[in-house]
Design a protein around this motif. Structure first.
Motif, PDB file in Angstrom:
ATOM      1  N   MET A   1       0.831  -1.196   0.000  1.00 10.89           N
ATOM      2  CA  MET A   1       0.000   0.000   0.000  1.00 10.89           C
ATOM      3  C   MET A   1       0.872   1.254   0.000  1.00 10.89           C
ATOM      4  N   ARG A   2       1.860   1.268   0.834  1.00  9.62           N
ATOM      5  CA  ARG A   2       2.734   2.420   0.927  1.00  9.62           C
ATOM      6  C   ARG A   2       3.534   2.606  -0.361  1.00  9.62           C
ATOM      7  N   ARG A   3       4.041   1.481  -0.898  1.00 13.21           N
ATOM      8  CA  ARG A   3       4.841   1.543  -2.120  1.00 13.21           C
ATOM      9  C   ARG A   3       3.997   2.044  -3.278  1.00 13.21           C
ATOM     10  N   ARG A   4       2.763   1.555  -3.306  1.00 10.36           N
ATOM     11  CA  ARG A   4       1.885   1.977  -4.388  1.00 10.36           C
ATOM     12  C   ARG A   4       1.666   3.483  -4.302  1.00 10.36           C
ATOM     13  N   GLY A   5       1.512   3.970  -3.160  1.00 16.10           N
ATOM     14  CA  GLY A   5       1.318   5.403  -2.967  1.00 16.10           C
ATOM     15  C   GLY A   5       2.509   6.181  -3.461  1.00 16.10           C
ATOM     16  N   LEU A   6       3.678   5.687  -3.165  1.00 18.49           N
ATOM     17  CA  LEU A   6       4.889   6.386  -3.580  1.00 18.49           C
ATOM     18  C   LEU A   6       4.994   6.417  -5.100  1.00 18.49           C
ATOM     19  N   ARG A   7       4.677   5.266  -5.725  1.00 19.65           N
ATOM     20  CA  ARG A   7       4.783   5.208  -7.191  1.00 19.65           C
ATOM     21  C   ARG A   7       3.795   6.169  -7.831  1.00 19.65           C
ATOM     22  N   THR A   8       2.610   6.205  -7.287  1.00 21.80           N
ATOM     23  CA  THR A   8       1.610   7.122  -7.813  1.00 21.80           C
ATOM     24  C   THR A   8       2.126   8.542  -7.738  1.00 21.80           C
ATOM     25  N   SER A   9       2.715   8.833  -6.636  1.00 23.04           N
ATOM     26  CA  SER A   9       3.240  10.174  -6.438  1.00 23.04           C
ATOM     27  C   SER A   9       4.337  10.492  -7.444  1.00 23.04           C
ATOM     28  N   CYS A  10       5.242   9.542  -7.670  1.00 25.77           N
ATOM     29  CA  CYS A  10       6.326   9.761  -8.624  1.00 25.77           C
ATOM     30  C   CYS A  10       5.783   9.955 -10.033  1.00 25.77           C
ATOM     31  N   ALA A  11       4.757   9.183 -10.359  1.00 32.43           N
ATOM     32  CA  ALA A  11       4.170   9.293 -11.696  1.00 32.43           C
ATOM     33  C   ALA A  11       3.550  10.665 -11.900  1.00 32.43           C
ATOM     34  N   ALA A  12       2.903  11.148 -10.891  1.00 33.16           N
ATOM     35  CA  ALA A  12       2.262  12.457 -10.999  1.00 33.16           C
ATOM     36  C   ALA A  12       3.298  13.545 -11.206  1.00 33.16           C
ATOM     37  N   VAL A  13       4.397  13.433 -10.494  1.00 39.91           N
ATOM     38  CA  VAL A  13       5.454  14.436 -10.624  1.00 39.91           C
ATOM     39  C   VAL A  13       6.075  14.366 -12.007  1.00 39.91           C
ATOM     40  N   ALA A  14       6.251  13.129 -12.503  1.00 41.86           N
ATOM     41  CA  ALA A  14       6.829  12.969 -13.835  1.00 41.86           C
ATOM     42  C   ALA A  14       5.912  13.577 -14.883  1.00 41.86           C
ATOM     43  N   ALA A  15       4.631  13.394 -14.674  1.00 39.87           N
ATOM     44  CA  ALA A  15       3.659  13.966 -15.609  1.00 39.87           C
ATOM     45  C   ALA A  15       3.755  15.480 -15.607  1.00 39.87           C
ATOM     46  N   ALA A  16       3.934  16.011 -14.450  1.00 41.08           N
ATOM     47  CA  ALA A  16       4.062  17.463 -14.343  1.00 41.08           C
ATOM     48  C   ALA A  16       5.283  17.945 -15.099  1.00 41.08           C
ATOM     49  N   ALA A  17       6.364  17.183 -15.033  1.00 41.05           N
ATOM     50  CA  ALA A  17       7.596  17.577 -15.733  1.00 41.05           C
ATOM     51  C   ALA A  17       7.393  17.548 -17.245  1.00 41.05           C
ATOM     52  N   THR A  18       6.665  16.541 -17.711  1.00 44.48           N
ATOM     53  CA  THR A  18       6.410  16.432 -19.144  1.00 44.48           C
ATOM     54  C   THR A  18       5.642  17.645 -19.647  1.00 44.48           C
TER      55      THR A  18
ATOM     56  N   GLY B   1      14.653  10.979  -6.174  1.00 38.91           N
ATOM     57  CA  GLY B   1      14.410  10.240  -4.935  1.00 38.91           C
ATOM     58  C   GLY B   1      13.542   9.024  -5.117  1.00 38.91           C
ATOM     59  N   CYS B   2      13.170   8.733  -6.340  1.00 42.68           N
ATOM     60  CA  CYS B   2      12.267   7.600  -6.553  1.00 42.68           C
ATOM     61  C   CYS B   2      13.008   6.288  -6.761  1.00 42.68           C
ATOM     62  N   GLY B   3      14.332   6.318  -6.696  1.00 44.15           N
ATOM     63  CA  GLY B   3      15.101   5.089  -6.859  1.00 44.15           C
ATOM     64  C   GLY B   3      15.009   4.223  -5.625  1.00 44.15           C
ATOM     65  N   ASP B   4      15.747   3.137  -5.662  1.00 46.26           N
ATOM     66  CA  ASP B   4      15.692   2.197  -4.553  1.00 46.26           C
ATOM     67  C   ASP B   4      16.156   2.800  -3.245  1.00 46.26           C
ATOM     68  N   GLY B   5      17.279   3.553  -3.378  1.00 42.91           N
ATOM     69  CA  GLY B   5      17.790   4.155  -2.150  1.00 42.91           C
ATOM     70  C   GLY B   5      16.784   5.075  -1.532  1.00 42.91           C
ATOM     71  N   GLY B   6      16.196   5.899  -2.386  1.00 43.84           N
ATOM     72  CA  GLY B   6      15.196   6.828  -1.866  1.00 43.84           C
ATOM     73  C   GLY B   6      14.009   6.105  -1.299  1.00 43.84           C
ATOM     74  N   ALA B   7      13.587   5.078  -1.998  1.00 38.88           N
ATOM     75  CA  ALA B   7      12.449   4.314  -1.499  1.00 38.88           C
ATOM     76  C   ALA B   7      12.770   3.714  -0.150  1.00 38.88           C
TER      77      ALA B   7
ATOM     78  N   GLY C   1      16.768  -3.733  -2.087  1.00 36.39           N
ATOM     79  CA  GLY C   1      15.628  -4.084  -2.924  1.00 36.39           C
ATOM     80  C   GLY C   1      14.371  -4.309  -2.115  1.00 36.39           C
ATOM     81  N   ARG C   2      13.702  -5.381  -2.425  1.00 34.24           N
ATOM     82  CA  ARG C   2      12.371  -5.539  -1.877  1.00 34.24           C
ATOM     83  C   ARG C   2      12.421  -5.845  -0.382  1.00 34.24           C
TER      84      ARG C   2
ATOM     85  N   THR D   1      19.798  -6.880  -0.414  1.00 32.43           N
ATOM     86  CA  THR D   1      20.737  -5.992  -1.106  1.00 32.43           C
ATOM     87  C   THR D   1      21.314  -6.744  -2.298  1.00 32.43           C
ATOM     88  N   ALA D   2      21.933  -5.973  -3.146  1.00 33.79           N
ATOM     89  CA  ALA D   2      22.529  -6.594  -4.331  1.00 33.79           C
ATOM     90  C   ALA D   2      23.596  -7.600  -3.898  1.00 33.79           C
ATOM     91  N   GLY D   3      23.666  -8.689  -4.531  1.00 34.44           N
ATOM     92  CA  GLY D   3      24.710  -9.675  -4.243  1.00 34.44           C
ATOM     93  C   GLY D   3      24.288 -10.708  -3.229  1.00 34.44           C
TER      94      GLY D   3
END
Lengths: 528, 777
Positions: A1-18, A38-44, A95-96, A473-475
């Motif tokens: 639920m939280r992750r979905r919210g974050l993705r939605t938020s990132c998409a909206a911001v990206a749309a604004a940039a376009t 900040g939408c990368g893994d580290g930021g997440a 990661g996850r 983490t990776a590896g």
């Protein structure tokens, strides 16, 4: 639920940039780029640790201002600790999320009006410095506040690391379970209202009386006795057994004489504590010595108190049975050892570190040789019976390629740690008992080792719970993110925090809050 | 030149567009003010003298009031006085330090070992009741005022308290002997404001140093705690009490508690002096205002001329304000400086006896504010009548100003001859007359207050009755001996009296004194009941209003007192009493409950003798029982130095007040003599001699002095005395009212001053030739 919210938020911001065609939109685009970065893994990962509306100390935290008043301070970011990391292992590539759980420990839900208590020993100082706490009437409210704050962090489970109650009384366990289940909680006992040593009418100045002593909180005790609604854990909760859960004052097995005192209508005040101690002959009395003292009568003045049959004492078996039933954890034996998966790839192993104590006390003339835990000068360690050790080895082997988290009330002794250390999938061993925030690496030759994490008590300053998030983490390694959580709620939670801070025998002078890196940290663990 | 002696100047030019601009008006007013000042000559000097005298009073009042009011805070800040001082039976340093470090709100701790009954010999003094404070590392809690501090490891370093140095004539480098414990040398002189100075304190105090290891080995019995937030020291004390188990004979005192104890040591004296200074401050203001007002009243005709010539109102008003301000600045500055100088010595001595510090340069601020207030007051008092005068028509003003509009007064047949004429002349100028009466009345009120205050101080020192005590002697005998004492001929009543010091159990920084008598305590101590009733049962208490105010106690509430040793005792409050003793921080109870909590208490037998009883017989009877009778004293110390300095302070204020009084009389007379030269010359031309002229002038001053005496005494009795009482001790009935004898003395004194003033001015008037007098007016 939280992750979905974050993705939605990132998409909206990206749309604004376009859509950035105008100057204003250009400015938005800059903001959007910053946000997208900040939408990368580290930021997440960072945001996963950040609080919602709860008491996460990543956003803000309560600190000792030095003048006896908790003050809000800016939050503490997670500190990266690499002691068990593989070379080149990075947290930013996490990661996850494999597991996300909260932890409360040493809640010490207390029937502060009970005649079975020995608060007068508090004035003697260590090792009796927890027999009275200025904030002891507020333990149920603090637990409810901690659950409220933890729920805002969206854990999938909440671990309870022992000493859920303080004095092995039925009504204490009833209250604690009511808070964990959620709904109406009645923290009162005896007659309606407060009848105890903190009443303003008590002329014993060694106790804090909130109606008259500074900091004055008129009506606090009456308020503390009122029924309230607990939010409950809201998710499965998984208990470990602590010594206070099944021993009187965490020290003494129940005897018929103690049982009678608990449900009786007489209590002793103005106790000559030094004389009582002399008559006991030791600061660590055995059952027989206490029974002898009770038979003679405590050296003090007896007064009438409202009796309450709900104060009857619980046997170890009763406590284990009730905890199992309430939490819905598996098992039928005398010990509260069990396993439970925290996620598809994470297993929790819960150890009953009271089993050896129970065996010792069951022997003829057996005494509670282990000094009482986090509240005594010499903090005890938890050992395992041979049967438990075998069971542990079996469970670790059965875990397969799952990551393993071990939970026990006491800090495990070297033998138990050696068993655990031989299993490369163990990420962390969590304990209560010490009342202290601590994080330390446990290194094992030839193995990746694991993190030992201790958490502060909800009964003493800093009255904090803890959150955990385990990520890949990776590896093939993992990172265990952990941060402390301040209980949230009404005025009573705040007052409890203030009084806990002031307590000169409590967590503040003992530095139970730990170092910053003992509270909020990102703990790297090399691949198995 | 006008008849009023002021040059008529043409109306100032009004350039187009700048008519009435504030800047132009101000410049014009200032120019006119300077001109007025130059033209004034002797009048300006007289006005300056008046301002200077009133300012001297003001300077004295500011110096006394400010110095005493802020003395403790200054000394506490300089000495870094701890927020809490804990005394206890000797303990290992580490044991106490561990507990203190665990307390909330603690910034720092330091320890001392206080050795009492020490043998100390130095300079001209020797004692076997000295106090040696063995200080350890860390903060000290005292201020070095000369030399240097003691150093750890420097054997023989001794810092002596300033009071000891003064009393024993000690200087840096002087040797100090501690009997068999060796000798040392004075390296510094200190002020430790946690107690009053020797000899007001019974024991001389010196400081030596040691290290932490020695403190651990030999133990400490004093801990000093500095709080991070001094306003929250109550929570620190609460936790300290909760964790103090096992530390015996523990007593806390906070910085505020020290202040209270120091105030107690000086009795009510300081509060009275500060209150008195406040009253004098107000009186000086009245005098300044009245003098300035009267000065402008003399210039009404001049104002009429100026108005006739077209001077704008703002210029005239501004000119008078500017002239007053120009006079006030130097004269008020001089007066304030003089007042400060006069009061500085005695005030400094008084502060020294209390272990407090004189303000030094810090006094400049309050004096500067006083100067500004002086100038503003004088300017305003000058501007106001000028403003009113300019609202009247120039014709009315030129007809004779105030004289022209004066109402006709009925003739007083009882006064005859020159005296009556003088009286009529005095009341003709109503404004000036009222001003003179006000100034004289104020002086009378102040002097009456001074005399009443002096009597009160003596009573407080000597008369236990002033404190509501009805017993006159105490003896150290067991409680069971009370019956035997009662049987002594001449003894009216005797009962065991228990007294114990404690602290409010909920606010440990608030000291409380409990006094217990079995039965009716009003036989022995009967402070007036303010509300409620007298106590009747063992669980009841009558509480001083001072204590009730400090702790917000109410009738029906609970008084909980923590006694030395840790026990708590509680009483239900049934009465509030206006007790003066201990600033009203006292409670009267029955001993039963008290003795349960403090069984170690031993009583004194309070003895009340019959009026007129043979004291010798009573004393012999008590001696026969094996006890030495001790006469009961008052509230204040009987320390000679303290009383001397108080007397000096009062003398300074009295002297300045008398000077102001004389000034007011001479000023009034000189003006009358100047304005009525023609009348006086006419009298002399018809054969009147010095006696007649003197009688005329005496009539002038008596007309003002008699109502002023009445006014002053009434004001003192019904306004100033209650005000001083309320300011100094609102918790008690303490209004210093002048007695009939003192009132008579004041009246005679004022009349003598009137006679002196009349004689002096009459002689001067006689030196002016009759022809000259007839021609000038």
């Amino acid at each position: 639920m939280r992750r979905r919210g974050l993705r939605t938020s990132c998409a909206a911001v990206a749309a604004a940039a376009t859509a950035a065609h105008t100057c204003a939109a250009a400015a938005l685009a800059v903001l959007a780029l910053v946000a997208l970065a900040g939408c990368g893994d580290g930021g997440a990962s960072e945001r996963a640790a950040a609080p919602g509306a709860g008491g996460s100390t990543v956003r803000t935290t309560w600190r000792d201002d030095g003048a006896g008043e908790p003050i809000r301070r800016p939050g503490e970011r997670l500190r990266l600790r690499r002691a068990l990391a593989a070379s080149g292992q990075r947290a930013s590539g996490a990661g996850r999320e494999l597991a996300r759980f909260g932890l409360v420990t040493d809640v010490h839900v207390r029937d502060e009006e009970s005649p079975a208590r020995v608060p007068f020993l508090d004035r003697l100082g260590p090792p009796f410095n927890s027999t009275f706490r200025p904030q002891e009437a507020l333990t149920t409210q603090v637990l409810a506040g901690a659950l409220r704050a933890l729920r805002a962090e969206r854990p999938r489970q909440i671990l309870e690391a022992g000493d859920l109650i303080d004095n092995d009384q039925t009504n204490e366990l009833d209250q604690a379970l009511a808070v964990l289940h959620g709904g109406r909680v009645d923290p009162d006992s005896g007659a309606r209202g407060y009848d105890g040593i903190q009443d303003a009418s008590n002329p014993d100045p060694f106790y804090y009386r909130p109606d008259v002593d500074p900091p004055v909180h008129p009506g606090l005790l009456d308020e503390a006795q009122r029924a309230f609604v607990s939010p409950g854990a809201g998710v499965p909760w998984l208990p470990a057994l602590g010594n206070h859960d099944w021993l009187v004052a965490g020290e003494v097995p129940v005897t018929p004489r103690i049982e009678r005192a608990a449900v009786g209508d007489r209590t002793v005040i103005d106790v000559d504590a030094e004389r009582a101690l002399q008559e006991l002959g030791t600061t660590r009395p055995d059952t027989a010595a206490i029974d002898r003292l009770l038979a003679r009568g405590l050296p003090g003045r007896e007064v009438h108190v409202p009796a309450d049959p709900r104060r009857r004492m619980l046997s170890r078996a009763q406590v284990v049975r009730r905890l199992r039933a309430a939490a819905g954890v598996p098992g039928t034996g005398p010990d509260l050892d069990y396993v439970r998966d925290l996620g598809p790839k994470v297993r929790l192993v819960v150890l009953d570190t009271e089993a050896t104590e129970a065996q010792r006390l069951a022997e003829p003339g057996g005494t509670n040789a282990q000094p009482d835990d986090g509240e005594s000068a010499g903090r005890g360690t938890g050992s395992l019976t041979p049967a438990q050790t075998a069971w542990l080895q079996t469970q670790l082997a059965r875990a397969g390629d799952r990551w393993v988290v071990v939970l026990a009330h006491r800090r495990l002794d070297a033998a138990a740690l050696a068993v655990i250390g031989s299993h490369p999938r163990v990420v962390a061993v969590l304990n209560g008992d010490t009342h202290h925030n601590s994080i330390e690496p446990y290194r094992v030759a030839g193995e990746p080792g694991f993190w030992r994490v201790g958490t502060a008590s909800l009964a003493d300053w800093p009255e904090q719970a803890r959150m955990f998030s385990l990520r890949e983490t990776a590896g093939g390694g993992v990172v265990l993110e952990t941060w402390t959580v301040d209980p949230e709620g009404g005025a009573l939670v705040g007052i409890s925090r203030e009084l806990a801070l002031l307590d000169a025998q409590g967590g503040r002078p003992l530095h139970e809050a730990g170092r910053r890196s003992d509270r909020n940290a990102r703990l790297l663990r090399a691949p198995a | 030149m006008t008849s009023a002696g002021v040059r008529a100047r043409p109306a100032p030019r009004r350039p187009g567009g700048r008519v009435g601009s504030p800047g132009a008006t101000a410049r014009s007013a200032l120019g006119e003010g300077v001109a007025l000042l130059r033209s004034g000559g002797r009048r300006s000097l007289l006005a300056a003298a008046g301002v200077a005298l009133a300012a001297t009073m003001l300077g004295t009042a500011v110096t006394v009031g400010w110095s005493l009011q802020t003395g403790f805070d200054r000394a506490a800040a300089a000495a870094d006085l701890p927020d809490v001082i804990a005394r206890f039976d000797r303990e290992r340093r580490s044991e106490v330090e561990g507990r203190l470090r665990a307390l909330p709100n603690v910034a720092a701790v330091a320890f001392r070992t206080e050795i009492r009954r020490a043998q100390i010999t130095a300079g001209t003094g020797t004692t076997d009741r000295g106090v040696v404070e063995v200080v350890g590392p860390g903060r000290r809690g005292y201020a070095i005022v000369a030399g240097r501090d003691v150093r750890e490891g420097s054997d023989g370093d001794v810092v002596v308290e300033r009071g000891v140095a003064r009393a024993w004539g000690l200087h840096l480098g002087d040797p100090v002997s501690f009997g068999r414990f060796g000798t040392g040398r004075v390296v510094g002189i200190a002020v430790g404001p946690d107690n009053v100075a020797y000899p007001l304190a019974s024991a001389p105090r010196v400081y030596v140093a040691t290290n932490a290891a020695t403190q651990e080995r030999f133990g400490v019995n004093v801990a000093m705690v500095w709080a991070r937030d001094p306003s929250r020291v109550d929570i620190t004390l609460q936790q300290a009490r909760a964790t103090s188990f096992g530390i015996t004979d523990l007593r806390f005192i906070t910085r505020d508690g020290v202040r209270i104890l120091l105030d107690r040591a000086a009795g009510i004296v300081l509060a009275l002096l500060v209150a008195f200074a406040v009253i004098v401050l107000g009186a000086a203001g009245v005098m300044l205002g009245v003098a300035a007002h009267a000065d402008v009243q003399r210039r009404l005709q001049t104002i009429g001329v100026q108005r006739a010539l077209g001077f704008p109102r703002a210029t005239i008003v501004g000119a008078h304000a500017a002239r007053a301000a120009l006079i006030a600045v130097p004269s008020a500055a001089a007066g304030l400086a003089l007042g400060a100088l006069l009061a500085a010595g005695p005030t400094g001595d008084l502060l020294a006896t209390l272990n407090e510090l004189a303000p030094g340069a810090a006094l400049a601020g309050p004096l500067a504010i006083a100067l500004a207030a002086c100038v503003a007051l004088v300017a305003a008092a000058s501007a106001w009548p000028a403003l009113r005068a300019t609202s009247r028509s120039p014709v009315a003003l030129l007809r004779g100003g105030e004289v022209a509009v004066a109402a006709r007064r009925p003739r007083d047949r009882r006064l005859a001859g020159p005296l009556r004429l003088g009286a009529r002349l005095a009341v003709t100028r109503r404004g000036r007359f009222a001003g003179t009466v006000l100034v004289l009345g104020t002086c009378v009120a102040i002097v009456a207050l001074l005399l009443a205050l002096a009597s009160l101080l003596v009573a407080l020192r000597d008369d236990p009755g002033a404190l509501g005590k009805r017993y006159d002697t105490t003896v150290s005998l067991p409680a069971s001996s009370a019956a035997a004492v009662r049987r002594i001929p001449g003894v009216q009543a005797a009962a065991p009296r228990y007294e114990v010091q404690g602290a409010d159990s909920y606010a440990l920084g608030e000291p409380v004194r409990l006094v217990a008598f079995p039965g009716d305590h009003t036989v022995f101590e009967a402070p007036p009941l303010a509300s409620g009733r007298r106590l009747r049962a063992n669980d009841e208490a009558e509480v001083g209003v001072g204590l009730a105010d400090a702790l917000n106690l109410r009738l029906g509430g609970t008084l909980a007192v923590q006694l030395e040793g840790g026990g708590e005792v509680r009483f239900r409050i049934v009465g509030l009493v206006r007790a003066l003793d201990d600033e009203g921080r006292i409670a009267y109870v029955r001993p039963a409950r008290l003795l349960r909590a403090a069984s170690w208490l031993s009583p004194q037998i309070a003895v009340r003798t019959r009026p007129g009883a043979n004291q010798k017989r009573v004393s012999d009877g008590l001696l026969a029982l094996g006890a030495t009778p001790v006469a009961v004293g008052g509230a204040t110390s009987d320390n000679a130095r303290l009383l001397d300095t108080l007397a000096a302070l009062l003398r300074v204020v009295a002297g300045v007040t008398a000077l102001v009084c004389l000034y007011a009389l001479v000023q009034a007379l000189a003006l009358v003599a100047l304005e009525r030269r023609q009348t006086i010359a006419l009298l002399r031309a018809t054969g009147a001699g010095l006696r007649t002229v003197a009688l005329l002038l005496a009539g002038v001053v008596l007309a003002a002095a008699i109502p002023a005496i009445v006014l002053g005494l009434v004001v003192e009795r019904f306004a100033l005395a209650p005000a001083v009482g309320a300011l100094a001790a609102g918790y008690a009935d303490l209004a210093p009212r002048a007695s009939a004898g003192q009132a008579l003395l004041i009246a005679v004194g004022v009349l003598v001053l009137c006679a002196i003033a009349a004689a002096v001015v009459a002689r001067r008037a006689m030196r002016v030739s009759i022809v000259s007098g007839l021609r000038r007016e």
